[in-house]
Design a protein around this motif. Sequence first.
Motif, PDB file in Angstrom:
ATOM      1  N   GLU A  87      28.810  78.822   0.720  1.00  0.00           N
ATOM      2  CA  GLU A  87      27.806  79.236   0.285  1.00  0.00           C
ATOM      3  C   GLU A  87      26.209  77.824   0.495  1.00  0.00           C
ATOM      4  OE1 GLU A  87      29.521  82.388  -2.763  1.00  0.00           O
ATOM      5  OE2 GLU A  87      28.005  81.356  -3.595  1.00  0.00           O
ATOM      6  N   PRO A 102      36.458  88.874  -7.474  1.00  0.00           N
ATOM      7  CA  PRO A 102      37.203  86.506  -7.982  1.00  0.00           C
ATOM      8  C   PRO A 102      36.839  86.062  -9.223  1.00  0.00           C
ATOM      9  CG  PRO A 102      37.297  86.764  -5.428  1.00  0.00           C
ATOM     10  CD  PRO A 102      36.567  88.209  -5.945  1.00  0.00           C
ATOM     11  N   TYR A 103      34.934  86.230  -9.018  1.00  0.00           N
ATOM     12  CA  TYR A 103      34.277  85.867 -10.358  1.00  0.00           C
ATOM     13  C   TYR A 103      33.980  86.363 -11.262  1.00  0.00           C
ATOM     14  CZ  TYR A 103      33.041  82.580  -6.346  1.00  0.00           C
ATOM     15  OH  TYR A 103      33.124  81.688  -5.425  1.00  0.00           O
ATOM     16  N   VAL A 127      33.563  90.439  -2.498  1.00  0.00           N
ATOM     17  CA  VAL A 127      33.479  88.950  -3.298  1.00  0.00           C
ATOM     18  C   VAL A 127      33.183  88.371  -4.323  1.00  0.00           C
ATOM     19  CG1 VAL A 127      32.287  86.816  -2.365  1.00  0.00           C
ATOM     20  CG2 VAL A 127      32.608  87.895  -1.147  1.00  0.00           C
ATOM     21  N   ALA A 167      23.035  91.901  -4.676  1.00  0.00           N
ATOM     22  CA  ALA A 167      23.529  91.571  -3.132  1.00  0.00           C
ATOM     23  C   ALA A 167      23.079  93.181  -2.911  1.00  0.00           C
ATOM     24  CB  ALA A 167      24.865  91.456  -2.980  1.00  0.00           C
ATOM     25  N   ARG A 191      26.671  89.357  -8.902  1.00  0.00           N
ATOM     26  CA  ARG A 191      26.582  89.273  -8.068  1.00  0.00           C
ATOM     27  C   ARG A 191      26.840  90.648  -7.060  1.00  0.00           C
ATOM     28  NH1 ARG A 191      29.714  84.432  -5.192  1.00  0.00           N
ATOM     29  NH2 ARG A 191      29.190  83.201  -7.345  1.00  0.00           N
ATOM     30  N   VAL A 231      38.266  80.555  -4.468  1.00  0.00           N
ATOM     31  CA  VAL A 231      36.770  80.344  -5.233  1.00  0.00           C
ATOM     32  C   VAL A 231      36.055  78.898  -4.367  1.00  0.00           C
ATOM     33  CG1 VAL A 231      35.777  80.328  -7.025  1.00  0.00           C
ATOM     34  CG2 VAL A 231      37.448  81.811  -7.668  1.00  0.00           C
ATOM     35  N   LEU A 264      34.974  80.313  -0.899  1.00  0.00           N
ATOM     36  CA  LEU A 264      33.488  80.956  -0.859  1.00  0.00           C
ATOM     37  C   LEU A 264      32.576  80.031  -2.137  1.00  0.00           C
ATOM     38  CD1 LEU A 264      35.102  83.871  -2.645  1.00  0.00           C
ATOM     39  CD2 LEU A 264      34.898  83.935  -0.429  1.00  0.00           C
ATOM     40  N   ASP A 265      32.696  79.223  -2.822  1.00  0.00           N
ATOM     41  CA  ASP A 265      31.566  78.171  -3.716  1.00  0.00           C
ATOM     42  C   ASP A 265      30.955  77.635  -2.244  1.00  0.00           C
ATOM     43  OD1 ASP A 265      31.252  79.736  -6.107  1.00  0.00           O
ATOM     44  OD2 ASP A 265      33.397  77.946  -6.867  1.00  0.00           O
ATOM     45  N   ARG A 299      24.691  84.034  -0.556  1.00  0.00           N
ATOM     46  CA  ARG A 299      26.047  85.039  -0.782  1.00  0.00           C
ATOM     47  C   ARG A 299      25.967  86.221  -0.259  1.00  0.00           C
ATOM     48  NH1 ARG A 299      25.488  84.127  -8.343  1.00  0.00           N
ATOM     49  NH2 ARG A 299      25.724  82.054  -7.437  1.00  0.00           N
TER      50      ARG A 299
END
Lengths: 205, 205
Positions: B142, A184-185, A181, A194, A190, B135, B138-139, B169
């Motif tokens: 979240e 992609p960012y 995950v 986590a 991140r 993205v 995913l956003d 997340r």
Amino acid sequence: MPRMKEKTAIPPEADFEVQPTRARILEVGERLVQVRGFNGFSYADVAGELSMTKASLHYHFPTKADLGEAIIARYAGRFFEALAAIDGELTHAPAKLSAYAELYADVLRDERMCLCGMLAAEYDTIPSRMRDAVVGFLDDNESWLAAVLEHGRHDGSLSFAGTSSVTARSIVSGLEGAMLVARPYGAVERFETAAKQLLASLAGT
Amino acid sequence: MPRMKEKTAIPPEADFEVQPTRARILEVGERLVQVRGFNGFSYADVAGELSMTKASLHYHFPTKADLGEAIIARYAGRFFEALAAIDGELTHAPAKLSAYAELYADVLRDERMCLCGMLAAEYDTIPSRMRDAVVGFLDDNESWLAAVLEHGRHDGSLSFAGTSSVTARSIVSGLEGAMLVARPYGAVERFETAAKQLLASLAGT
DNA sequence: GTCTATAACGAGATAGAC
DNA sequence: GTCTATCTCGTTATAGAC
């Protein structure tokens, strides 16, 4: 007079052949699998990066499946060397887990996915020997983690419900998912956040 | 005399056109992306399953990128409909989280990977509009989770350190990773155990 | 809207010279 | 070991008939 295999003071680089071709192919191939996936790169890509022809690649790795297998074997070998190094340098279980997570973070900082996480996604389309290697890699990861967890629970540095084996699986999947995950960012933070939260939940009493 | 758009008692299936072609293409394409990845299937695969030609597919989706975008849009639409349904049926935050995890489990039982988890792995190789959609998905996940977490923390049914956003997340990455790792083993229990453990760690005081 | 036919290209892989 | 040349097949995509 030096006998065969006797080590000399001359480092391998002095051969003016920094790395044998086979190793350079594996290095490029590994990165391409981690970044683009096994279905996302071709012999032409590897050949281009190494300024050699596709035909030469086929001399070293007759089929793409051969190349894929060798890439996993090399990766797994280095990975478990790193785990052995952790075992040699650290004894505190939480410290070992942090070092383990750091291995993943280093991969992500290089803008790569875990090799076996990538291949797990592509699982249904990869050659069967590669599948077996992926499962073996995951199994070995879980075994190493389970041993660390068992040790940590025993000395009170770790605390968790359920078996060490099941908890080991949660760690592997938690870290793999965090990489998946985060990529992609383009955000290593991140992953780090986590991972930190995941390991904190295992803190001892 | 029925006016335009007025609903009748005759269900759509009575049209003898159970599903318009476009929808059937999307359905097959979605499954193929989830099972084999965007780089792991071709127009020929879809055409074969639907007993039609590749050329006909191109009539509905001129390029593979168009098809990919439409697949994500359809998937995301259905997914957030499911979340809205959860919001409508449940109020207890832990129950909502369980229902959320169950959405993932259902996908896995169908031997599929989460569409956007698969595309996250292939991120570097997919068309840019598909990247944006991944993205966005995913956003939105979240955001929904963060709202549930916030609510649960407020009423005491959930307890967690850090912000609801960061914890959201962790849930997404934890579930995605659990799917990713469970699939090579063909073992839904692996996912279920990991999901259970993950949600249990958020149990209220 | 679906088809046949085909273009244009890239893929994995091989033969054989050097 | 590496090259040139080539093969065969699969891929995305288009043209044009029906």
